[in-house]
Design an enzyme around this catalytic site. Structure first.
Site, short mmCIF file in Angstrom:
data_model
loop_
_atom_site.label_atom_id
_atom_site.label_comp_id
_atom_site.label_asym_id
_atom_site.label_seq_id
_atom_site.Cartn_x
_atom_site.Cartn_y
_atom_site.Cartn_z
N GLY A 38 0.80 -1.22 0.00
CA GLY A 38 0.00 0.00 0.00
C GLY A 38 0.83 1.26 0.00
N LEU A 41 7.67 -0.13 -1.07
CA LEU A 41 8.40 -1.39 -0.89
C LEU A 41 9.49 -1.16 0.16
CD1 LEU A 41 8.76 -2.60 -4.59
CD2 LEU A 41 7.37 -3.66 -2.79
N LYS A 54 19.34 4.28 11.59
CA LYS A 54 20.80 4.07 11.67
C LYS A 54 21.55 5.16 10.89
CE LYS A 54 19.36 1.43 14.09
NZ LYS A 54 18.01 1.01 14.39
N VAL A 272 6.34 4.04 22.83
CA VAL A 272 5.96 3.10 23.89
C VAL A 272 5.64 1.72 23.31
CG1 VAL A 272 5.14 4.89 25.47
CG2 VAL A 272 3.54 3.90 23.80
N HIS A 445 44.17 -9.86 15.92
CA HIS A 445 44.60 -8.82 16.85
C HIS A 445 44.99 -7.57 16.07
CE1 HIS A 445 46.46 -7.01 20.35
NE2 HIS A 445 47.52 -6.72 19.61
P1 FAD Z 1 6.78 -3.94 7.95
O1 FAD Z 1 8.19 -3.60 7.71
O2 FAD Z 1 6.00 -3.07 8.85
O3 FAD Z 1 6.09 -3.96 6.52
C1 FAD Z 1 4.72 -4.16 6.36
C2 FAD Z 1 4.29 -3.54 5.04
O4 FAD Z 1 2.95 -3.93 4.78
C3 FAD Z 1 4.30 -2.02 5.03
O5 FAD Z 1 5.07 -1.55 3.95
C4 FAD Z 1 2.83 -1.63 4.87
O6 FAD Z 1 2.65 -0.47 4.08
C5 FAD Z 1 2.28 -2.87 4.17
N1 FAD Z 1 0.85 -3.09 4.38
C6 FAD Z 1 0.20 -3.18 5.57
N2 FAD Z 1 -1.09 -3.44 5.38
C7 FAD Z 1 -1.28 -3.52 4.06
C8 FAD Z 1 -2.40 -3.76 3.23
N3 FAD Z 1 -3.62 -3.97 3.74
N4 FAD Z 1 -2.25 -3.73 1.89
C9 FAD Z 1 -1.02 -3.49 1.35
N5 FAD Z 1 0.07 -3.27 2.06
C10 FAD Z 1 -0.05 -3.29 3.41
N6 FAD Z 1 14.36 -3.94 13.51
C11 FAD Z 1 15.61 -4.44 13.48
O7 FAD Z 1 15.77 -5.66 13.34
N7 FAD Z 1 16.71 -3.63 13.58
C12 FAD Z 1 16.59 -2.29 13.73
O8 FAD Z 1 17.60 -1.59 13.83
C13 FAD Z 1 15.29 -1.73 13.78
N8 FAD Z 1 15.12 -0.41 13.91
C14 FAD Z 1 13.85 0.11 13.91
C15 FAD Z 1 13.71 1.49 14.05
C16 FAD Z 1 12.44 2.05 14.06
C17 FAD Z 1 12.28 3.54 14.21
C18 FAD Z 1 11.30 1.21 13.90
C19 FAD Z 1 9.91 1.81 13.86
C20 FAD Z 1 11.44 -0.16 13.76
C21 FAD Z 1 12.72 -0.72 13.77
N9 FAD Z 1 12.91 -2.09 13.65
C22 FAD Z 1 14.17 -2.61 13.65
C23 FAD Z 1 11.77 -3.02 13.51
C24 FAD Z 1 11.58 -3.42 12.03
O9 FAD Z 1 11.38 -2.26 11.26
C25 FAD Z 1 10.38 -4.35 11.91
O10 FAD Z 1 10.54 -5.45 12.77
C26 FAD Z 1 10.23 -4.86 10.49
O11 FAD Z 1 10.08 -3.80 9.58
C27 FAD Z 1 9.03 -5.79 10.39
O12 FAD Z 1 8.90 -6.25 9.08
P2 FAD Z 1 7.49 -6.72 8.50
O13 FAD Z 1 7.78 -7.18 7.11
O14 FAD Z 1 6.85 -7.64 9.44
O15 FAD Z 1 6.58 -5.42 8.48
P1 NAD Z 2 10.07 -0.87 23.18
O1 NAD Z 2 9.18 -1.97 23.59
O2 NAD Z 2 11.47 -1.16 22.83
O3 NAD Z 2 10.12 0.23 24.31
C1 NAD Z 2 8.98 0.84 24.81
C2 NAD Z 2 9.30 1.39 26.18
O4 NAD Z 2 8.24 2.22 26.59
C3 NAD Z 2 9.45 0.30 27.25
O5 NAD Z 2 10.64 0.50 27.96
C4 NAD Z 2 8.21 0.47 28.11
O6 NAD Z 2 8.44 0.13 29.46
C5 NAD Z 2 7.94 1.95 27.94
N1 NAD Z 2 6.55 2.36 28.14
C6 NAD Z 2 5.43 1.71 27.76
N2 NAD Z 2 4.34 2.44 28.08
C7 NAD Z 2 4.79 3.58 28.67
C8 NAD Z 2 4.15 4.73 29.20
N3 NAD Z 2 2.83 4.86 29.19
N4 NAD Z 2 4.93 5.71 29.71
C9 NAD Z 2 6.29 5.59 29.72
N5 NAD Z 2 6.94 4.52 29.24
C10 NAD Z 2 6.21 3.53 28.70
O7 NAD Z 2 9.29 -0.14 21.98
P2 NAD Z 2 9.77 0.97 20.96
O8 NAD Z 2 10.99 1.64 21.44
O9 NAD Z 2 8.57 1.80 20.66
O10 NAD Z 2 10.12 0.13 19.68
C11 NAD Z 2 9.11 -0.71 19.09
C12 NAD Z 2 9.72 -1.96 18.54
O11 NAD Z 2 10.43 -1.67 17.36
C13 NAD Z 2 10.76 -2.60 19.46
O12 NAD Z 2 10.17 -3.42 20.43
C14 NAD Z 2 11.57 -3.38 18.50
O13 NAD Z 2 10.93 -4.60 18.26
C15 NAD Z 2 11.56 -2.52 17.26
N6 NAD Z 2 12.81 -1.72 17.17
C16 NAD Z 2 13.99 -2.37 17.10
C17 NAD Z 2 15.16 -1.65 17.02
C18 NAD Z 2 16.46 -2.39 16.93
O14 NAD Z 2 16.43 -3.59 16.67
N7 NAD Z 2 17.60 -1.72 17.11
C19 NAD Z 2 15.13 -0.27 17.02
C20 NAD Z 2 13.91 0.37 17.10
C21 NAD Z 2 12.75 -0.36 17.17
#
Ligand code: FAD
Ligand code: NAD
Length: 466
Positions: A38, A41, A54, A272, A445
């Site tokens: 939607g 990609l 990153k 959160v 090393h």
């Molecule tokens: P998504 O990446 O969410 O993809 C789902 C896709 O489905 C989207 O493009 C959406 O538009 C599409 N879609 C949804 N519903 C529909 C529909 N009805 N029709 C058509 N298309 C649809 N993970 C890591 O491992 N390392 C990291 O460093 C890391 N950093 C992150 C930083 C941030 C700020 C965030 C928000 C997340 C981070 N994550 C990280 C988590 C990671 O992005 C997700 O775990 C991962 O993208 C999940 O992949 P997915 O394919 O399940 O879903």
């Molecule tokens: P998170 O689960 O990592 O952290 C959420 C934090 O918010 C927790 O520490 C929780 O205790 C706190 N929290 C929850 N409710 C709250 C409230 N009402 N007030 C104050 N604190 C509260 O979730 P996120 O940081 O939003 O990231 C979402 C997910 O995205 C992660 O769980 C992870 O799976 C993925 N992610 C991964 C990476 C990575 O792999 N480096 C980076 C970013 C995001």
């Protein structure tokens, strides 16, 4: 509006790391595949998650380094005070995203996957309808793969809008606020809180639990908390967020005793957690079994409906891109008739704070909870030559192994650059390495990796450099 009908073997909903990897692998195996996306990609990961965060972490680090040198340095480097053009930084980040998402499109094409652009609506477990620019497309399939990902969890007391943003807006700022309040001291809150602090904002993090990164063990997160304090990030732990004040320029928080304070804010980042995207696109009609908010899956990513599969964030924790990719690859192979199960020895996790945190397998507490009699040993970067040359001696590598046969069951590390140790950690777990295997491997090393070998040596009682 015109309507066309397509039929396919595999229909993938969502082009994130789960969905696009599944589609590429299915294409490689000759499975007729249609992928519906939607938005863009690459999904959350490439567009508004892993990669853009990153990129900004790197930019903020470079800027901070320049500022540090402007104040003089023991290395003898001096520069004049730097400045940053945030619009250019964001454009550079968008360039990386564009290259990667363009690469995904090319890979899908190369492997014969048809991409349909538009939002899918499920009619039943074998049919979806997509409103595309050219009209409605009805797609019928044998196998339906749900890979719709997740979305930021809203906080009812501080709803999104205006100065209250999610990670998506925080990754494309028009400017750097003077005062940023981050709600949530988890992955996103700390990774992006650190970016904004390094780019000059005053940052306060409000966390409901009594420590940051509560899913990791306390020893591991201590160096991160110390570094945040040194950076000047305020931590408000064990606090409840009540809402914004009347003027909308401060966040009201409350401690465990009920005392209320206000944190001045020009912008508020709500981080959160994320919730599986299970509503608003007809998924309810399938009445699939749930595990909390997520779809319940088995060890082959099958849902409770025959030939309906789910991978990645929509199937719950851990919401990590590499887990989604591994599941996607497996489902494609199952659809192609191969025998597979999703039973990894570990799914590593990295938090890209400064210092970074990496975990793979069991922590000492996890091992104890699992009833395993384990020994564990840590080796500090303070005793590692490479860490000294990189001016980053905070942190350590820790190994956890069974006492009886020395099988390694877990690794943890905190320190600058330790994310790159994830490969060594997970390989040793997947290959069933013992402490003797790791200790007997010659590590180059001077590298940070020598701390991995030394941790194993220490667990065996004869570390060489401590
Ligand atoms: P998504 O990446 O969410 O993809 C789902 C896709 O489905 C989207 O493009 C959406 O538009 C599409 N879609 C949804 N519903 C529909 C529909 N009805 N029709 C058509 N298309 C649809 N993970 C890591 O491992 N390392 C990291 O460093 C890391 N950093 C992150 C930083 C941030 C700020 C965030 C928000 C997340 C981070 N994550 C990280 C988590 C990671 O992005 C997700 O775990 C991962 O993208 C999940 O992949 P997915 O394919 O399940 O879903
Ligand atoms: P998170 O689960 O990592 O952290 C959420 C934090 O918010 C927790 O520490 C929780 O205790 C706190 N929290 C929850 N409710 C709250 C409230 N009402 N007030 C104050 N604190 C509260 O979730 P996120 O940081 O939003 O990231 C979402 C997910 O995205 C992660 O769980 C992870 O799976 C993925 N992610 C991964 C990476 C990575 O792999 N480096 C980076 C970013 C995001």
């Amino acid at each position: 509006m015109s309507q066309t009908t397509k039929t396919t073997t595999l229909l993938v909903i969502g082009g994130g790391p789960g969905g696009y990897v599944a589609a590429i692998r299915a294409g490689q195996l000759g499975v007729p595949t249609i992928l519906v996306e939607g938005e863009r990609l690459g999904g959350t990961c490439l567009n508004i998650g892993c990669i853009p965060s990153k990129a900004l972490i790197h930019a903020a680090e470079e800027y901070e380094k320049a500022r540090h040198y402007a104040e003089g340095s023991a290395l003898g480097i001096s520069v004049s005070a730097p400045s940053i053009d945030v619009a250019r930084t964001v454009a550079w980040k968008d360039g990386i995203v564009g290259k990667l998402t363009g690469g995904v499109a090319a890979l899908l094409k190369k492997n014969g996957v048809e991409v349909v652009q538009g939002w899918a609506r499920l009619l039943d477990g074998k049919t979806a309808e997509v409103e595309t620019a050219a009209g409605v497309v009805r797609i019928q399939c044998e196998h339906l793969l749900l890979a719709a990902g997740s979305e930021p969890t809203p906080l009812p007391s501080v709803p999104f809008g205006g100065m209250v943003v999610s990670s998506t807006e925080a990754l494309s700022p028009a400017d750097i606020p003077k005062k940023l309040v981050v709600v949530g001291g988890g992955y996103i809150g700390l990774e992006l809180g650190t970016v904004y602090r390094k780019l000059g904002a005053e940052v306060a993090v409000v966390e409901a639990q009594d420590r940051i990164l509560p899913t990791y063990d306390a020893e591991l997160t201590k160096p991160v908390a110390a570094a945040l304090a040194k950076m000047g990030v305020e931590l408000h732990l064990g606090r409840k967020v009540l809402g914004l004040n009347g003027k909308g320029n401060a966040v009201r928080i409350q401690d465990a005793a009920g005392a209320e304070t206000q944190l001045g804010a020009d912008r508020v980042l709500i981080a959160v957690g994320r919730r599986p995207r299970t509503q608003g696109w007809g998924l309810e009609t399938l009445q699939l079994d749930r595990k909390g908010n997520a779809l319940r899956i088995d060890d082959q990513c099958r849902t409770s409906m025959r030939d309906v599969w789910a991978i990645g964030d929509i199937a719950g924790e851990p919401m990590l891109a590499h887990r989604a990719m591994a599941q996607g690859e497996m489902v494609a192979e199952l659809v192609a008739g191969k025998r597979r199960h999703f039973t990894p020895a570990s799914i590593p996790a990295v938090c890209f704070t400064d210092p970074e945190v990496v975990v793979s397998g069991l922590s000492p507490a996890d091992a104890e909870q699992a009833g395993l009699d384990c020994l564990s040993a840590s080796f500090p970067f303070a005793a590692n030559g490479r860490a000294m040359t990189l001016e980053s001696t905070d942190g350590f590598v820790r190994v956890v192994a069974r006492r009886d046969n020395h099988l390694v069951v877990g690794w943890q590390a905190v320190g600058r650059g330790v994310s790159e140790l994830a490969a060594a950690f997970s390989q040793s777990l997947e290959m069933g390495a013992t402490l003797e295997d790791v200790a007997g491997t010659i590590h180059a090393h001077p590298t940070l990796g020598e701390a991995v070998q030394e941790a194993a040596l220490k667990a065996l009682g004869h570390a060489l450099h401590i």
